[in-house]
Design a protein around this motif. Structure first.
Motif, PDB file in Angstrom:
ATOM      1  N   ASN A   2       0.704 -12.661  13.541  1.00  0.00           N
ATOM      2  CA  ASN A   2       1.164 -12.976  12.177  1.00  0.00           C
ATOM      3  C   ASN A   2       0.442 -12.128  11.142  1.00  0.00           C
ATOM      4  O   ASN A   2       1.036 -11.685  10.159  1.00  0.00           O
ATOM      5  CB  ASN A   2       0.940 -14.467  11.877  1.00  0.00           C
ATOM      6  CG  ASN A   2       1.937 -15.336  12.625  1.00  0.00           C
ATOM      7  OD1 ASN A   2       3.032 -14.867  12.967  1.00  0.00           O
ATOM      8  ND2 ASN A   2       1.569 -16.577  12.882  1.00  0.00           N
ATOM      9  N   ILE A   3      -0.861 -11.921  11.376  1.00  0.00           N
ATOM     10  CA  ILE A   3      -1.642 -11.106  10.435  1.00  0.00           C
ATOM     11  C   ILE A   3      -1.146  -9.659  10.437  1.00  0.00           C
ATOM     12  O   ILE A   3      -0.994  -9.023   9.396  1.00  0.00           O
ATOM     13  CB  ILE A   3      -3.148 -11.153  10.800  1.00  0.00           C
ATOM     14  CG1 ILE A   3      -3.696 -12.574  10.604  1.00  0.00           C
ATOM     15  CG2 ILE A   3      -3.933 -10.157   9.955  1.00  0.00           C
ATOM     16  CD1 ILE A   3      -5.128 -12.742  11.042  1.00  0.00           C
ATOM     17  N   VAL A   4      -0.852  -9.133  11.643  1.00  0.00           N
ATOM     18  CA  VAL A   4      -0.356  -7.765  11.760  1.00  0.00           C
ATOM     19  C   VAL A   4       0.976  -7.621  11.038  1.00  0.00           C
ATOM     20  O   VAL A   4       1.218  -6.641  10.314  1.00  0.00           O
ATOM     21  CB  VAL A   4      -0.202  -7.370  13.245  1.00  0.00           C
ATOM     22  CG1 VAL A   4       0.481  -6.008  13.365  1.00  0.00           C
ATOM     23  CG2 VAL A   4      -1.561  -7.343  13.927  1.00  0.00           C
ATOM     24  N   ARG A   5       1.861  -8.611  11.232  1.00  0.00           N
ATOM     25  CA  ARG A   5       3.167  -8.573  10.556  1.00  0.00           C
ATOM     26  C   ARG A   5       3.001  -8.595   9.042  1.00  0.00           C
ATOM     27  O   ARG A   5       3.712  -7.901   8.312  1.00  0.00           O
ATOM     28  CB  ARG A   5       4.021  -9.764  11.010  1.00  0.00           C
ATOM     29  CG  ARG A   5       4.550  -9.660  12.431  1.00  0.00           C
ATOM     30  CD  ARG A   5       5.696 -10.628  12.657  1.00  0.00           C
ATOM     31  NE  ARG A   5       6.065 -10.713  14.059  1.00  0.00           N
ATOM     32  CZ  ARG A   5       5.632 -11.632  14.910  1.00  0.00           C
ATOM     33  NH1 ARG A   5       4.798 -12.579  14.483  1.00  0.00           N
ATOM     34  NH2 ARG A   5       6.028 -11.635  16.166  1.00  0.00           N
ATOM     35  N   LYS A   6       2.079  -9.424   8.572  1.00  0.00           N
ATOM     36  CA  LYS A   6       1.845  -9.506   7.124  1.00  0.00           C
ATOM     37  C   LYS A   6       1.330  -8.182   6.570  1.00  0.00           C
ATOM     38  O   LYS A   6       1.741  -7.726   5.507  1.00  0.00           O
ATOM     39  CB  LYS A   6       0.845 -10.624   6.822  1.00  0.00           C
ATOM     40  CG  LYS A   6       1.425 -12.025   6.959  1.00  0.00           C
ATOM     41  CD  LYS A   6       0.394 -13.076   6.622  1.00  0.00           C
ATOM     42  CE  LYS A   6       0.991 -14.483   6.755  1.00  0.00           C
ATOM     43  NZ  LYS A   6      -0.033 -15.525   6.458  1.00  0.00           N
ATOM     44  N   ILE A   7       0.409  -7.549   7.330  1.00  0.00           N
ATOM     45  CA  ILE A   7      -0.136  -6.271   6.891  1.00  0.00           C
ATOM     46  C   ILE A   7       0.954  -5.213   6.844  1.00  0.00           C
ATOM     47  O   ILE A   7       1.073  -4.450   5.880  1.00  0.00           O
ATOM     48  CB  ILE A   7      -1.284  -5.827   7.821  1.00  0.00           C
ATOM     49  CG1 ILE A   7      -2.484  -6.757   7.648  1.00  0.00           C
ATOM     50  CG2 ILE A   7      -1.686  -4.374   7.515  1.00  0.00           C
ATOM     51  CD1 ILE A   7      -3.604  -6.506   8.642  1.00  0.00           C
ATOM     52  N   ARG A  12       4.871  -1.836   3.921  1.00  0.00           N
ATOM     53  CA  ARG A  12       6.261  -1.453   3.643  1.00  0.00           C
ATOM     54  C   ARG A  12       6.617  -1.665   2.187  1.00  0.00           C
ATOM     55  O   ARG A  12       7.254  -0.812   1.557  1.00  0.00           O
ATOM     56  CB  ARG A  12       7.210  -2.249   4.544  1.00  0.00           C
ATOM     57  CG  ARG A  12       7.261  -1.768   5.984  1.00  0.00           C
ATOM     58  CD  ARG A  12       8.490  -2.311   6.696  1.00  0.00           C
ATOM     59  NE  ARG A  12       8.485  -3.759   6.764  1.00  0.00           N
ATOM     60  CZ  ARG A  12       7.960  -4.479   7.760  1.00  0.00           C
ATOM     61  NH1 ARG A  12       7.395  -3.850   8.786  1.00  0.00           N
ATOM     62  NH2 ARG A  12       8.008  -5.792   7.744  1.00  0.00           N
ATOM     63  N   TRP A  13       6.217  -2.796   1.628  1.00  0.00           N
ATOM     64  CA  TRP A  13       6.510  -3.083   0.228  1.00  0.00           C
ATOM     65  C   TRP A  13       5.765  -2.131  -0.708  1.00  0.00           C
ATOM     66  O   TRP A  13       6.292  -1.722  -1.744  1.00  0.00           O
ATOM     67  CB  TRP A  13       6.170  -4.531  -0.101  1.00  0.00           C
ATOM     68  CG  TRP A  13       7.268  -5.484   0.242  1.00  0.00           C
ATOM     69  CD1 TRP A  13       7.317  -6.356   1.287  1.00  0.00           C
ATOM     70  CD2 TRP A  13       8.504  -5.648  -0.466  1.00  0.00           C
ATOM     71  NE1 TRP A  13       8.504  -7.049   1.290  1.00  0.00           N
ATOM     72  CE2 TRP A  13       9.254  -6.648   0.224  1.00  0.00           C
ATOM     73  CE3 TRP A  13       9.055  -5.058  -1.598  1.00  0.00           C
ATOM     74  CZ2 TRP A  13      10.517  -7.056  -0.201  1.00  0.00           C
ATOM     75  CZ3 TRP A  13      10.306  -5.457  -2.019  1.00  0.00           C
ATOM     76  CH2 TRP A  13      11.028  -6.448  -1.325  1.00  0.00           C
ATOM     77  N   THR A  14       4.537  -1.797  -0.332  1.00  0.00           N
ATOM     78  CA  THR A  14       3.753  -0.865  -1.149  1.00  0.00           C
ATOM     79  C   THR A  14       4.420   0.504  -1.183  1.00  0.00           C
ATOM     80  O   THR A  14       4.557   1.121  -2.246  1.00  0.00           O
ATOM     81  CB  THR A  14       2.322  -0.728  -0.600  1.00  0.00           C
ATOM     82  OG1 THR A  14       1.699  -2.024  -0.603  1.00  0.00           O
ATOM     83  CG2 THR A  14       1.502   0.230  -1.448  1.00  0.00           C
ATOM     84  N   ILE A  15       4.848   0.976  -0.002  1.00  0.00           N
ATOM     85  CA  ILE A  15       5.530   2.268   0.077  1.00  0.00           C
ATOM     86  C   ILE A  15       6.828   2.248  -0.722  1.00  0.00           C
ATOM     87  O   ILE A  15       7.145   3.187  -1.463  1.00  0.00           O
ATOM     88  CB  ILE A  15       5.804   2.649   1.549  1.00  0.00           C
ATOM     89  CG1 ILE A  15       4.480   2.916   2.269  1.00  0.00           C
ATOM     90  CG2 ILE A  15       6.716   3.872   1.634  1.00  0.00           C
ATOM     91  CD1 ILE A  15       4.621   3.112   3.765  1.00  0.00           C
ATOM     92  N   ALA A  16       7.578   1.161  -0.580  1.00  0.00           N
ATOM     93  CA  ALA A  16       8.843   1.031  -1.315  1.00  0.00           C
ATOM     94  C   ALA A  16       8.606   1.028  -2.820  1.00  0.00           C
ATOM     95  O   ALA A  16       9.341   1.665  -3.587  1.00  0.00           O
ATOM     96  CB  ALA A  16       9.571  -0.242  -0.894  1.00  0.00           C
ATOM     97  N   LEU A  17       7.552   0.310  -3.249  1.00  0.00           N
ATOM     98  CA  LEU A  17       7.227   0.249  -4.674  1.00  0.00           C
ATOM     99  C   LEU A  17       6.832   1.615  -5.214  1.00  0.00           C
ATOM    100  O   LEU A  17       7.272   2.020  -6.302  1.00  0.00           O
ATOM    101  CB  LEU A  17       6.091  -0.751  -4.901  1.00  0.00           C
ATOM    102  CG  LEU A  17       5.641  -0.959  -6.349  1.00  0.00           C
ATOM    103  CD1 LEU A  17       6.782  -1.523  -7.187  1.00  0.00           C
ATOM    104  CD2 LEU A  17       4.442  -1.887  -6.405  1.00  0.00           C
ATOM    105  N   LEU A  18       6.020   2.346  -4.460  1.00  0.00           N
ATOM    106  CA  LEU A  18       5.609   3.683  -4.885  1.00  0.00           C
ATOM    107  C   LEU A  18       6.812   4.622  -4.949  1.00  0.00           C
ATOM    108  O   LEU A  18       6.925   5.439  -5.872  1.00  0.00           O
ATOM    109  CB  LEU A  18       4.557   4.238  -3.918  1.00  0.00           C
ATOM    110  CG  LEU A  18       3.183   3.569  -3.958  1.00  0.00           C
ATOM    111  CD1 LEU A  18       2.301   4.092  -2.829  1.00  0.00           C
ATOM    112  CD2 LEU A  18       2.505   3.783  -5.297  1.00  0.00           C
ATOM    113  N   PHE A  19       7.712   4.500  -3.982  1.00  0.00           N
ATOM    114  CA  PHE A  19       8.905   5.336  -3.946  1.00  0.00           C
ATOM    115  C   PHE A  19       9.788   5.076  -5.163  1.00  0.00           C
ATOM    116  O   PHE A  19      10.206   6.011  -5.865  1.00  0.00           O
ATOM    117  CB  PHE A  19       9.682   5.069  -2.652  1.00  0.00           C
ATOM    118  CG  PHE A  19      10.968   5.834  -2.543  1.00  0.00           C
ATOM    119  CD1 PHE A  19      10.970   7.202  -2.347  1.00  0.00           C
ATOM    120  CD2 PHE A  19      12.181   5.182  -2.649  1.00  0.00           C
ATOM    121  CE1 PHE A  19      12.157   7.913  -2.245  1.00  0.00           C
ATOM    122  CE2 PHE A  19      13.377   5.880  -2.556  1.00  0.00           C
ATOM    123  CZ  PHE A  19      13.365   7.243  -2.353  1.00  0.00           C
ATOM    124  N   VAL A  20      10.053   3.806  -5.443  1.00  0.00           N
ATOM    125  CA  VAL A  20      10.910   3.446  -6.577  1.00  0.00           C
ATOM    126  C   VAL A  20      10.257   3.840  -7.895  1.00  0.00           C
ATOM    127  O   VAL A  20      10.903   4.399  -8.789  1.00  0.00           O
ATOM    128  CB  VAL A  20      11.228   1.940  -6.559  1.00  0.00           C
ATOM    129  CG1 VAL A  20      11.946   1.518  -7.844  1.00  0.00           C
ATOM    130  CG2 VAL A  20      12.091   1.594  -5.348  1.00  0.00           C
TER     131      VAL A  20
END
Length: 233
Positions: A2-7, A12-20
Motif C-alpha cells: 500500500n505504501i509503494v502504491r501511494k508513493i 504520477r500526480w507530481t509529474i502530471a502537475l509539473l507537465f500541466v
C-alpha cells in the motif's frame, strides 16, 4: 505494498502537475510580458553574497518598439538559421562539436535563440543532463506555441546584456543614453557582440576584439533580412 502504491501515485500526480503547469506557463508567456527570470534572481543572490549593491535593470518593451536592426544583429551573431529551424540547429551543433574537439581556444556553442530563450525564461544556468533535457522540452514547447516574433521579443527582453542589465531597453539606456527604438545598426551589432559573455564584454567600453566582432556582425547583417511582422509570415 500500500505504501509503494501511494508513493507511485504521488509521483504520477507530481509529474502530471509539473507537465500541466509547464504548458500553462508557456501559454501564459505567449501573451504576457516576462518581467523576471530565474537568472535575474540568481544574479541578485550572487551580488548579496559578495556584499555588492543590488543591480537589476530591466524594462520590458514590445518588439515593435525596438530598432529593426536588433533582431537582425542577434540572428547574424547567434543563430543565422533562426527563421528556418524548429528550435534546434543540428548543423550548428555538429560544427560546434567538431570545433570543440579540435581543441580551439574559443569553444563554440550550438544553442539556438529558441534554446537560449527557453533557458533564460524557465530554467537556471548549468550543464547537467537534467537541465539540458528540460531545455530541450521547453524549446519544443515555445516553438510549438509561440511565433518566431514572440520568441525574439522575449529573448531580447530577457537576455543578460551586462552586469545587472537585462534586455535591450536597459542596455540602450545605460550604455548608449537612448532607448531601444533609437539604437543604430552599429550599436545593435555592438550589443550582439557582447552576447557570448556579457559579463566579460562591455558594449559601453568595447575592446579591440569586440570592435572586430562588431564589424564581422555588421557584414553578416547584410545577408539577414529584417524580421517580418507576425502577420507577414
Amino acid at each position: 505494498m500500500n505504501i509503494v502504491r501511494k508513493i507511485l501515485k504521488i509521483i504520477r500526480w507530481t509529474i502530471a502537475l509539473l507537465f500541466v503547469s509547464s504548458i500553462l506557463i508557456v501559454v501564459a508567456y505567449r501573451f504576457i510580458p516576462v518581467y523576471a527570470t530565474p537568472l535575474m534572481f540568481i544574479r541578485c543572490f550572487e551580488q548579496v553574497k559578495r556584499g555588492d549593491d543590488l543591480k537589476l535593470h530591466h524594462d520590458w518593451v514590445p518588439l515593435e518598439k525596438m530598432s529593426v536592426y536588433m533582431p537582425v544583429a542577434v540572428i547574424a551573431s547567434e543563430d543565422q538559421n533562426f527563421m528556418k529551424h524548429h528550435g534546434f540547429d543540428f548543423d550548428a551543433i555538429q560544427k560546434a562539436a567538431k570545433e570543440n574537439e579540435s581543441g580551439k581556444k574559443r569553444l563554440r556553442g550550438g544553442s539556438t535563440i529558441s534554446q537560449q530563450t527557453a533557458k533564460n525564461v524557465f530554467l537556471w544556468p548549468g550543464r547537467s543532463w537534467i537541465r539540458k533535457g528540460m531545455e530541450a522540452y521547453f524549446t519544443f514547447l515555445i516553438e510549438l506555441m509561440w511565433s518566431k516574433q514572440r520568441i525574439m521579443e522575449v529573448y531580447l527582453n530577457s537576455i543578460e546584456m551586462g552586469d545587472g542589465i537585462y534586455g535591450v531597453e536597459a542596455v540602450a539606456d545605460l550604455h548608449f543614453a537612448t532607448n531601444a527604438s533609437e539604437l543604430t545598426r552599429a550599436q545593435c551589432a555592438l550589443i550582439a557582440a557582447t552576447l557570448p559573455n556579457p559579463l566579460k564584454f562591455n558594449s559601453a567600453a568595447p575592446s579591440n576584439y569586440m570592435k572586430k566582432r562588431q564589424r564581422w556582425i555588421e557584414v553578416q547583417m547584410k545577408h539577414i533580412p529584417l524580421l517580418p511582422r507576425e502577420t507577414e509570415d
